[in-house]
Design a protein around this motif. Structure first.
Motif, PDB file in Angstrom:
ATOM      1  N   UNK A 182       3.862  -9.532  -1.232  1.00 28.58           N
ATOM      2  CA  UNK A 182       5.007  -9.676  -2.133  1.00 28.58           C
ATOM      3  C   UNK A 182       5.873  -8.428  -1.999  1.00 28.58           C
ATOM      4  N   UNK A 219       7.391  -5.127  -2.788  1.00 28.72           N
ATOM      5  CA  UNK A 219       6.932  -4.044  -3.648  1.00 28.72           C
ATOM      6  C   UNK A 219       5.453  -3.762  -3.514  1.00 28.72           C
ATOM      7  N   UNK A 220       4.784  -4.507  -2.678  1.00 25.18           N
ATOM      8  CA  UNK A 220       3.348  -4.249  -2.486  1.00 25.18           C
ATOM      9  C   UNK A 220       3.186  -2.883  -1.819  1.00 25.18           C
ATOM     10  N   UNK A 221       2.144  -2.133  -2.190  1.00 21.62           N
ATOM     11  CA  UNK A 221       1.938  -0.835  -1.536  1.00 21.62           C
ATOM     12  C   UNK A 221       1.574  -1.035  -0.062  1.00 21.62           C
ATOM     13  N   UNK A 222       2.389  -0.475   0.796  1.00 20.42           N
ATOM     14  CA  UNK A 222       2.244  -0.737   2.232  1.00 20.42           C
ATOM     15  C   UNK A 222       1.006  -0.064   2.805  1.00 20.42           C
ATOM     16  N   UNK A 223       0.507  -0.588   3.920  1.00 17.44           N
ATOM     17  CA  UNK A 223      -0.603   0.097   4.573  1.00 17.44           C
ATOM     18  C   UNK A 223      -0.121   1.414   5.184  1.00 17.44           C
ATOM     19  N   UNK A 224      -1.053   2.198   5.650  1.00 18.84           N
ATOM     20  CA  UNK A 224      -0.696   3.471   6.264  1.00 18.84           C
ATOM     21  C   UNK A 224       0.179   3.216   7.494  1.00 18.84           C
ATOM     22  N   UNK A 240      -6.190  -5.332   3.264  1.00 24.92           N
ATOM     23  CA  UNK A 240      -5.326  -4.682   2.281  1.00 24.92           C
ATOM     24  C   UNK A 240      -4.376  -5.700   1.636  1.00 24.92           C
ATOM     25  N   UNK A 278      -6.295  -7.576  -0.873  1.00 23.72           N
ATOM     26  CA  UNK A 278      -6.489  -6.741  -2.071  1.00 23.72           C
ATOM     27  C   UNK A 278      -5.249  -6.781  -2.960  1.00 23.72           C
ATOM     28  N   UNK A 338      -4.981  -8.417  -6.590  1.00 22.37           N
ATOM     29  CA  UNK A 338      -4.593  -7.549  -7.696  1.00 22.37           C
ATOM     30  C   UNK A 338      -3.506  -8.208  -8.554  1.00 22.37           C
ATOM     31  N   UNK A 388      -0.712   5.897  -0.787  1.00 21.99           N
ATOM     32  CA  UNK A 388      -0.211   4.714  -0.100  1.00 21.99           C
ATOM     33  C   UNK A 388       1.034   4.196  -0.788  1.00 21.99           C
ATOM     34  N   UNK A 389       1.936   3.711  -0.002  1.00 23.97           N
ATOM     35  CA  UNK A 389       3.123   3.145  -0.636  1.00 23.97           C
ATOM     36  C   UNK A 389       4.349   3.583   0.090  1.00 23.97           C
ATOM     37  N   UNK A 444       7.899   0.391  -2.497  1.00 21.44           N
ATOM     38  CA  UNK A 444       6.779   0.471  -3.445  1.00 21.44           C
ATOM     39  C   UNK A 444       7.172   1.295  -4.661  1.00 21.44           C
ATOM     40  N   UNK A 485       7.785  -0.521  -7.846  1.00 22.50           N
ATOM     41  CA  UNK A 485       6.669  -1.002  -8.653  1.00 22.50           C
ATOM     42  C   UNK A 485       6.361   0.032  -9.725  1.00 22.50           C
ATOM     43  N   UNK A 514       0.674   1.063 -11.316  1.00 16.93           N
ATOM     44  CA  UNK A 514       0.293  -0.354 -11.382  1.00 16.93           C
ATOM     45  C   UNK A 514      -0.716  -0.714 -10.308  1.00 16.93           C
ATOM     46  N   UNK A 515      -0.701   0.020  -9.218  1.00 19.35           N
ATOM     47  CA  UNK A 515      -1.591  -0.322  -8.110  1.00 19.35           C
ATOM     48  C   UNK A 515      -2.762   0.641  -7.988  1.00 19.35           C
ATOM     49  N   UNK A 572      -5.548   0.465  -9.101  1.00 15.41           N
ATOM     50  CA  UNK A 572      -6.826  -0.232  -8.917  1.00 15.41           C
ATOM     51  C   UNK A 572      -7.146  -0.397  -7.433  1.00 15.41           C
ATOM     52  N   UNK A 573      -6.110  -0.441  -6.621  1.00 17.46           N
ATOM     53  CA  UNK A 573      -6.323  -0.600  -5.184  1.00 17.46           C
ATOM     54  C   UNK A 573      -6.795   0.738  -4.619  1.00 17.46           C
TER      55      UNK A 573
END
Lengths: 391, 143
Positions: A25, A27-32, A83, A86, A90, B8-9, B13, B16, B20-21, B23-24
């Motif tokens: 989606x 705004x999802x925290x991106x991978x490294x 990821x 996850x 979440x 991460x982000x 991001x 957001x 909020x994240x 938990x990840x």
């Protein structure tokens, strides 16, 4: 013209960011950013060109479906999908997380152990080779372990996430193909069984307490109802079926001996889908064969509580199919055939006597094959003899 | 993509809601932008820098926990490495350094360098003698 390494890196990072958002989606925290090297092998493809023009769907589709060859690509992709799963989990979108997690599990298990030991050679030194090999072997199944942990965490409260994890584990319990299929099947089975055990702990305690009272009361039904909920939560796990059948049989006998027919009817209604599911497993695979007798007895209870004779015969025949030496099933089915024969003779019209007698004789023969010493059968034989004499 | 030592982000991001994240759980190698192939010494060095820059005890504790995770037991470091994206990117060419002007050896000061001309000296002795001119027209400042 060859793209400069810096520009290639930037492009890959941007495209992978879009791909990840498409998978998850906005705004999802991106991978490294190291993950972007996954796209190195796709740079010359039409999908990558489309992604550069703004359409990442073809690239997402390819990453989701293509069988990757390169071990490094598999590693990056496995971590990427893990990821992504996850993130989506979440957010509570468990349906969407399911294929992502399955993809991650499949990618992880497809990575060779030698690739992992290659990483170990660089990352650690001086560690015994046996330990490294064990860690490398476990790494390929680590995603399944994580899913198992999620299932156990959600078992006591029967959470949605736990149920989703059970569904994923269930996907790998049955027919599994591809790399390390046997190991995956064993691991998934163990993880699922562990979670079910946690879920049933409270039920077992409650049931034990309820059964300590003089006779099975309403609280027994409450706890068996809870076990039924565990069954639904676990995706109809076989261990819940075994547990319920083993626990319910003595309770049913107690109710039966007390002639509390409404309570027994309620009990069989509650257990019907569980008993039926376990019976199907035994019919198909003969797998939980140790439970065949108990399951057959539960079917006998069910058949006795049904009001329709044809249905009663059908259920009792099923009980015999899964346990052909079951005494009660034989006795009860014998009685049903005798009852049907008598009814056939009772309802015969004047012109249908011959046909009725033939059908009744067939039922009598079936009954005799099951339980020859039945008194009711003797009486039926006498009646048939009389009808032949007078007919 | 994630930025350096930050969690991460990426850019979007930031939209957001913060935290909020949380938990990840992030892999410590990725959370602190560490290369798994680097040994404990490099990891310690990098995390020490980050700990020195940390603004609160909580952040410092997190870094310490990550350091323990990655350095105290090789197998734990290895497991974390298995769950981190490895470095497979093509190395970037080194940026050419800006060419510096050839450094000439400074000549030692001579007595003449310390001497000021008498007319300039006279100007500063008497404020009234200063000409009422814009600086550009001041003859004393002409080359």
């Amino acid at each position: 013209m060859k793209t400069s390494p810096l520009l290639a890196r930037c492009e890959n990072e941007v495209i992978l960011g879009r791909v990840f958002c498409e998978l998850t989606y906005a705004g999802a925290p991106l991978p490294h950013r190291r993950a972007a090297s996954l796209l190195d092998g796709f740079r010359d493809s039409a999908e990558y060109a489309a992604a550069l023009r703004g359409d990442v769907s073809p690239l997402v589709k390819r990453l989701t479906q293509e069988e990757l060859k390169d071990e490094r690509d598999k590693h990056h992709a496995a971590l990427l999908f893990s990821h992504a799963a996850d993130c989506v989990t979440f957010r509570g979108d468990l349906e969407r997380a399911h294929p992502l997690r399955v993809r991650a599990i499949n990618l992880f298990r497809s990575i060779s152990v030698s690739y992992y030991t290659g990483i170990a050679d660089v990352v650690v030194s001086g560690t015994p080779a046996v330990e490294i090999k064990e860690a490398a072997r476990a790494a390929g199944l680590d995603e399944l372990t994580r899913v198992g942990r999620e299932a156990r965490d959600g078992a006591l409260t029967r959470s949605r996430r736990g149920a989703a994890a059970m569904k994923i584990l269930g996907r790998f319990v049955g027919d599994v193909e591809g790399a390390r299929a046997d190991e995956v099947r064993v691991q998934a089975s163990a993880e699922a069984a562990g979670a079910v055990q946690v879920a049933l702990t409270a039920v077992e305690d409650g049931l034990t307490e309820a059964l300590a009272k003089a006779e099975p009361g309403a609280d027994v039904f409450v706890w068996l109802g809870e076990a039924r909920k565990v069954w639904d939560w676990s995706g109809q796990h076989v261990d819940v079926e075994k547990f319920m059948v083993a626990k319910a049989k003595p309770i049913c006998w107690e109710i039966y001996n007390a002639k509390r027919w409404p309570a027994l009817r309620q009990m069989t209604a509650l257990l019907r889908p569980i008993v039926s599911s376990l019976a199907t497993r035994i019919e198909q695979t003969r797998e939980p064969i140790a439970y065949a007798a108990n399951t057959a007895q539960m079917l006998v209870f069910e058949s006795e509580m049904d009001a329709r004779l044809e249905k009663q015969i059908q259920i009792a025949e099923r009980a015999l199919r899964i346990c052909d030496t079951h005494r009660n099933a034989r006795v009860v089915l014998c009685d049903f055939f005798v009852h049907r024969a008598n009814r056939t003779l009772d309802n015969a019209s004047v012109f249908g006597q011959q046909g009725a007698r033939r059908r009744a004789t067939e039922d009598a023969e079936r009954a005799r094959a099951l339980w020859p010493s039945s008194k009711r059968l003797s009486k039926l034989d006498q009646r048939l003899a009389r009808s032949r004499f007078f007919g | 993509m994630s930025r350096g030592k930050n969690k991460r982000g990426g850019d979007h991001a930031d939209d957001v809601k913060k935290g909020a994240h949380e938990e990840l759980a992030a892999n410590p190698f990725e959370k602190y932008d560490l290369d798994p192939s680097e040994g404990p010494t490099a990891i310690t060095e990098r995390l020490r820098e980050l700990a020195e820059d940390a603004t609160c005890d909580e952040e410092r504790d997190e870094i310490r926990a990550a350091w323990e995770e990655l350095t105290m037991h090789p197998l734990r470091r290895l497991r974390a490495a298995f769950r981190a994206h490895p470095e497979h990117r093509e190395p970037l060419p080194r940026r050419p350094r800006a060419r510096r002007a050839a450094r000439s050896t400074p000549e030692p000061l001579a007595l003449l360098d310390l001497w000021s001309p008498p007319e300039l000296h006279a100007l500063f002795e008497d404020d009234a003698a200063l000409p009422d001119l814009p600086l550009v027209d001041d003859p004393a400042l002409k080359p």
